[in-house]
Design an enzyme around this catalytic site. Sequence first.
Site, PDB file in Angstrom:
ATOM      1  CB  CYS A  68      -0.953   0.003   1.190  1.00 41.04           C
ATOM      2  SG  CYS A  68      -0.145   0.306   2.779  1.00 41.04           S
ATOM      3  CG  HIS A 107      -3.806   0.267   4.556  1.00 41.17           C
ATOM      4  ND1 HIS A 107      -3.184  -0.426   3.531  1.00 41.17           N
ATOM      5  CD2 HIS A 107      -5.053   0.550   4.099  1.00 41.17           C
ATOM      6  CE1 HIS A 107      -4.021  -0.557   2.521  1.00 41.17           C
ATOM      7  NE2 HIS A 107      -5.161   0.028   2.840  1.00 41.17           N
ATOM      8  CG  ASP A 122      -7.169   0.479   0.149  1.00 42.27           C
ATOM      9  OD1 ASP A 122      -6.114   0.239  -0.471  1.00 42.27           O
ATOM     10  OD2 ASP A 122      -7.401   0.032   1.296  1.00 42.27           O
TER      11      ASP A 122
END
Length: 290
Positions: A68, A107, A122
């Site tokens: 991420c 994250h 995301d």
Amino acid sequence: MNLEEYLKRIGFHGSYEKLDLATLKLIHEQHVMSIPFENLSIHCGERIIMDLQVIFNKIVRSSRGGWCLENNFLFGWVLREMGYNTTTLGSRVFNSTLNDFSPLESHLINKVVIDGKAYITDVSFGVSSQVREPLELISGKDQPQAAGVFRLIDTGDVWVLEKTGRKPEVVNPEFANSSLINRKETKKIYCFTLVPREADHFFETNHTLQTDPSSLFTNKSIISLQTATGFRALIGWTYSEVTYKPEEGVDVLDMRDIPDDEVEQILREKFNIKLQKKPKIENKKACYTI
């Protein structure tokens, strides 16, 4: 760095003159279907650096994936280049062993505002927790997608992302009790606040996640890629092809262990990536489900 190169990498050939939700959805989905979530750099002896040029060269020009802090960092740059009103946020991943959210904002995600409405993007959580499209930032609303029904809940202190999925149906009897299989119908994924974050907020965490012996990412080699019907994943030596069957209320998991000498072929044929160095596959004990 060049926006056109990125769009070619994800197979996007349309117009992006309209900065609308439809374009955002399309680019979001194309990204997760083209670029894997993976931590293989760690297991190839490479250092992961939160530098946009380095990430662009790796993911776009060298046809790799990333985790991420690479994928969503790059995606945030893409959105800003296109002209979207984009804010970087940090989130804390739910740890089922602790039964709580991690204390670290490990994250990275992005918030996009279109016509006064906010959405969470995301493109890099992977496996069955991966959203295909942006989620509207509205509390308690069921947002059905391929993997199940996602929900954002405003608790007052934080926003929580959760997902209600389907029952796993395991094709291979020897994997029926695998620790990789998620058996919770509804699970928390992560929580976040709306406090804007800059890249340097994640620098220390980026270092810790790839060096700490207790980190999930040093203990397991992980790669997953979304497909038209579900996703593929290679966790350690266990290769899984997951097919979503919402009409039957199940996810069908076809799992098998592969020998070391097949790893690079699987990476090439199933995930469309070729590593510069041979990875040292890891599958030590750590809490992780697909």
